[in-house]
Design a protein around this motif. Structure first.
Motif, PDB file in Angstrom:
ATOM      1  N   LEU A   1      -4.846 -17.033 -14.461  1.00 12.94           N
ATOM      2  CA  LEU A   1      -5.856 -16.665 -13.476  1.00 12.94           C
ATOM      3  C   LEU A   1      -5.583 -17.348 -12.142  1.00 12.94           C
ATOM      4  CD1 LEU A   1      -8.554 -15.131 -13.096  1.00 12.94           C
ATOM      5  CD2 LEU A   1      -9.726 -17.273 -13.660  1.00 12.94           C
ATOM      6  N   GLY A   2      -5.242 -18.638 -12.228  1.00 11.46           N
ATOM      7  CA  GLY A   2      -4.932 -19.411 -11.023  1.00 11.46           C
ATOM      8  C   GLY A   2      -3.782 -18.774 -10.257  1.00 11.46           C
ATOM      9  N   ARG A   3      -2.743 -18.353 -11.088  1.00 16.25           N
ATOM     10  CA  ARG A   3      -1.572 -17.806 -10.439  1.00 16.25           C
ATOM     11  C   ARG A   3      -1.909 -16.457  -9.770  1.00 16.25           C
ATOM     12  NH1 ARG A   3       1.814 -17.798 -14.659  1.00 16.25           N
ATOM     13  NH2 ARG A   3       1.518 -15.570 -14.962  1.00 16.25           N
TER      14      ARG A   3
ATOM     15  N   GLU B   1      -1.654 -15.572  -5.899  1.00 13.61           N
ATOM     16  CA  GLU B   1      -0.864 -14.452  -5.385  1.00 13.61           C
ATOM     17  C   GLU B   1      -1.734 -13.543  -4.522  1.00 13.61           C
ATOM     18  OE1 GLU B   1       0.825 -12.738  -8.882  1.00 13.61           O
ATOM     19  OE2 GLU B   1       2.298 -14.374  -9.086  1.00 13.61           O
ATOM     20  N   ALA B   2      -3.010 -13.400  -4.843  1.00 10.97           N
ATOM     21  CA  ALA B   2      -3.901 -12.535  -4.072  1.00 10.97           C
ATOM     22  C   ALA B   2      -4.438 -13.244  -2.838  1.00 10.97           C
ATOM     23  CB  ALA B   2      -5.069 -12.083  -4.950  1.00 10.97           C
ATOM     24  N   GLY B   3      -4.072 -14.561  -2.697  1.00 14.18           N
ATOM     25  CA  GLY B   3      -4.474 -15.306  -1.514  1.00 14.18           C
ATOM     26  C   GLY B   3      -5.897 -15.850  -1.586  1.00 14.18           C
ATOM     27  N   VAL B   4      -6.413 -16.000  -2.769  1.00  9.56           N
ATOM     28  CA  VAL B   4      -7.763 -16.567  -2.903  1.00  9.56           C
ATOM     29  C   VAL B   4      -7.635 -18.040  -3.319  1.00  9.56           C
ATOM     30  CG1 VAL B   4      -9.981 -16.381  -4.107  1.00  9.56           C
ATOM     31  CG2 VAL B   4      -8.604 -14.328  -3.662  1.00  9.56           C
ATOM     32  N   ALA B   5      -8.287 -18.924  -2.631  1.00  3.14           N
ATOM     33  CA  ALA B   5      -8.273 -20.337  -3.021  1.00  3.14           C
ATOM     34  C   ALA B   5      -9.246 -20.545  -4.184  1.00  3.14           C
ATOM     35  CB  ALA B   5      -8.686 -21.218  -1.840  1.00  3.14           C
ATOM     36  N   PRO B   6      -8.854 -21.345  -5.207  1.00  2.00           N
ATOM     37  CA  PRO B   6      -9.718 -21.531  -6.384  1.00  2.00           C
ATOM     38  C   PRO B   6     -11.077 -22.099  -6.020  1.00  2.00           C
ATOM     39  CG  PRO B   6      -7.520 -22.460  -6.730  1.00  2.00           C
ATOM     40  CD  PRO B   6      -7.591 -22.054  -5.289  1.00  2.00           C
ATOM     41  N   GLY B   7     -11.116 -22.858  -4.938  1.00  2.00           N
ATOM     42  CA  GLY B   7     -12.379 -23.483  -4.540  1.00  2.00           C
ATOM     43  C   GLY B   7     -13.432 -22.460  -4.143  1.00  2.00           C
ATOM     44  N   ASP B   8     -13.008 -21.203  -3.839  1.00  2.00           N
ATOM     45  CA  ASP B   8     -13.979 -20.197  -3.421  1.00  2.00           C
ATOM     46  C   ASP B   8     -14.798 -19.647  -4.585  1.00  2.00           C
ATOM     47  OD1 ASP B   8     -12.951 -20.591  -0.994  1.00  2.00           O
ATOM     48  OD2 ASP B   8     -11.758 -18.736  -0.918  1.00  2.00           O
TER      49      ASP B   8
END
Lengths: 396, 308
Positions: A141-143, A147-154
């Motif tokens: 999921l992180g990867r 790749e989609a340019g979303v930061a996990p913190g969001d």
């Protein structure tokens, strides 16, 4: 004529009697063996807890290829599930299978970050499966997100509000209280028996005549109860120190402050319970002249003690039930029920205070009336004395 | 002086003591005799505070015995009492300490008394392992170990073999010589007669006689005179004035003389019948005095009337 020693005060006489009781018991095999057994049980419980804690919570998981991403994810998942995960690098699929078969690792993850991850275990283990699939999907999921340019913190984070914040600590304290009550019950029975046997021994061997020529009955009774009481307190304190020390050293409990508090209350209630029951036992024992008759006169007091013990064990599962609440005030039952309720954290300070006051009143009554019975019955060595006769001839 | 003064005690309707009183001077030995159930044990238990008298008191040096002064009394109860599982030495030390000796003095005294009473080798034995005789010695040592000012011993000689009796008697005499008043009860009247300066005989809750053995003999009227005159005709003595024949068998007569009768007159009368092989006052033994003293008063009165 050479001068005899200076006349002894009550304190000196009571100390002499108490010292004799202690030194006699310290050389008594029954006492030594029972003490050793109790210590062994406590140590056994501790060791059992430690083994249980360390044995089941550790998992070794083999990972092929690069474990830099998957390793921390596995450990994080393990923490959520309460498992201690160790990540081991293995060369390839064949090596991983061998490692699982030889029990070098509990499970192995093949190609964990690739398109076709595989988990190898000896036998199906749902916990491990959940752990690994959670870790694998979180890495994936992180990867994907990266790749989609979303930061996990969001991503939205769940914040936790626990309504009952102390439930785990409560449970632990209740367990400690139950262990404490079992000890308290056994020690009161044991030392109460010692007091009773001592009284009958002095009566049946008639040594009591020599003793009463030098002291009053209450001094003899006080010395006996205080001496054995000090020994009992030393024993329960030793067990408590070893138990608490061991529990802290091996990290069996989470909240040391609560543990120490509960143990402290158990010690306190032991003192009150012992004072009441030792006096009752001594008075009952003074009514008979032979060890064979002892069991029958001790039955009523032992029964009260047993009921208290039984209710206390019940109270551990339902500390706010009517039975537990009512009996925690009844003198004689309170020393066993109240510490359990206190450990469960359901008691107001005034309730404890009231139970203590009632208990002290009961002790004062037993010591006063019982002292008269004791002194009246002590010199009657013909068979069994009736309480009323003893009261009439008492000379406390 | 150790004074027992006007002790009364009853259990319900049963009057055990009805005014028992006697005194024992320092350095003298008082033998306390009486039939079983006469009240000897009760008297001693009252002195030790183990029974309460209905009236009367026991005084030592003019003051009633109380808690404090009782600690200076060595006591041996009728029913022996020792801790069966305690070692001899420790037991003696414990009793010495209860009587107020400090730890060091108590240990020394225990060792000394164990040695003196022949228990030196058994100091480390448990009391229950000892023979009855040795247990008795421990009991006595427990009474003596605190260097008491007064000794009150209930049946100290019962159950001892002759050697034990001698050892105990010697120990008591030694205490006496050191100035301790000793009171002991016993059924062995020969021992009492041998050891005691004074004797008290208790019957039915009263002291029926007390004093030295000599005094008792003198007080007991009608000593007996035994005369053996083999050739005498039967009835020879009956003719002598003031003489009562107690028994007569083949020239062997026992006579009781009236107060003012001269025994030489009796001898002269006997010689007139022929040879006299035996002529002597017979001293009443304590046993006879005892029988006389505790005999039922009704029978005694009847006999005295016959004599008169």
């Amino acid at each position: 004529m050479s001068a005899p020693g200076s006349p002894l005060g009550s304190g000196a006489l009571i100390r002499l009697v108490a010292a004799r009781e202690v030194s006699t018991r310290l050389r008594d095999k029954t006492f030594l063996i029972s003490s050793a057994v109790m210590l062994l049980i406590i140590l056994g419980v501790l060791v059992f807890q430690v083994v249980l804690g360390s044995g089941s919570d550790e998992r070794r998981i083999g990972v092929t290829g690069d474990s830099a991403a998957l390793g921390p994810a596995l450990e994080a998942q393990g923490e959520v599930l309460g498992l201690d995960v160790t990540v081991v690098d293995v060369a390839d699929g064949a090596a991983a299978r061998t490692a699982v078969e030889t029990e070098d690792v509990d499970a192995a993850v093949l190609d964990g970050t690739g398109p076709d991850p595989e988990l190898v275990v000896r036998e199906s283990d749902s916990t491990l499966e959940a752990l690994v699939s959670g870790a694998v999907s979180s890495v994936a999921l992180g990867r994907v997100l990266a790749e989609a340019g979303v930061a996990p913190g969001d991503l939205p984070q769940v914040s936790v509000t626990a309504l009952d914040q102390t439930s785990a600590a409560d449970q632990q304290r209740t367990v400690v209280a139950i262990v404490g009550v079992v000890l308290l019950y056994s020690l009161i029975i044991l030392f109460g028996q010692f007091v009773a046997q001592g009284v009958v021994e002095e009566k049946s061997s008639r040594v009591v005549e020599l003793l009463l020529a030098t002291m009053r009955p209450w001094q003899l009774l006080a010395g006996k109860i205080l001496g054995l009481g000090a020994l009992g307190l030393a024993q329960i304190a030793l067990i408590a120190v070893i138990g608490v020390g061991g529990a802290l050293a091996f990290d069996v409990v989470d909240v040391p402050g609560d543990l120490v508090g509960t143990v402290g209350w158990v010690l306190f209630w032991y003192l009150l319970g012992y004072a009441l029951f030792a006096s009752l036992f001594a008075v009952a024992a003074s009514l008979v002249s032979r060890q064979e008759d002892l069991a029958s006169v001790l039955t009523p007091a032992s029964l009260v003690l047993f009921v208290g013990f039984f209710v206390a064990i019940q109270a551990a599962t339902n500390p706010s039930g009517t039975l537990a609440v009512v009996t925690s005030f009844v003198p004689g039952l309170s020393p066993m029920v109240m510490p359990v309720r206190q450990a469960a954290g359901e008691v107001a300070a005034w309730e404890v205070g009231l139970a203590v006051v009632l208990m002290l009143v009961a002790i004062a009554l037993v010591v006063r009336l019982g002292g008269r019975v004791y002194s009246g019955a002590l010199l009657r060595t013909s068979g069994r004395t009736k309480i009323r006769e003893a009261l009439r001839s008492g000379r406390a | 002086m150790l004074e027992f003064d006007g002790l009364h005690k009853s259990y319900g309707d049963h009057h055990v003591l009805e005014g028992v009183g006697f005194t024992v001077a320092p350095g003298s030995m008082f033998g306390f005799c009486g039939a079983n159930g006469a009240g000897k044990t009760t008297t001693m238990r009252i002195a030790m505070g183990l029974a309460r008298p209905d009236s009367g008191e026991v005084r030592w040096r003019g003051r009633p015995l109380d808690e404090g002064s009782r600690r200076r009394v060595g006591y041996m109860p009728e029913e022996r009492g020792l801790y069966p599982k305690m070692r001899v030495g420790e037991q003696l030390t414990y009793f010495a300490r209860l009587h107020g000796l400090d730890a060091a003095a108590a240990a020394r005294a225990a060792e000394e008394w164990a040695g003196r009473l022949g228990l030196g080798e058994r100091r480390r034995s448990r009391v229950e392992e000892l023979s009855l005789g040795n247990q008795q010695r421990v009991q006595l040592a427990a009474a003596l170990v605190s260097r008491p000012e007064v000794l009150i011993l209930d049946e100290p000689f019962s159950g001892l073999d002759p050697v034990g009796v001698d050892a105990l008697a010697e120990a008591l005499l030694e205490q006496c010589r050191a100035g301790v008043p000793v009171v002991f009860s016993s059924h062995q009247l020969d021992l009492v007669e041998r050891l005691c300066d004074a004797v008290g005989i208790l019957a039915r809750g009263r002291m029926v006689a007390s004093g030295t053995v000599e005094e008792l003999r003198r007080r007991e009227a009608g000593r007996l005179l035994r005369v053996v005159a083999p050739d005498a005709a039967p009835g020879w003595a009956g003719a002598v004035p003031g003489v009562r024949v107690v028994s007569e068998r083949a020239g062997d007569t026992v006579l009781e003389l009236a107060e003012d009768t001269d025994d030489q007159v009796v001898l002269a009368a006997a010689l007139r019948t022929g040879r006299v092989t035996h002529f002597a006052w017979r001293e009443a033994t304590l046993v006879e005095l005892f029988r006389e003293a505790v005999a039922d008063p009704a029978q005694r009165t009847a006999r005295e009337e016959v004599a008169a």
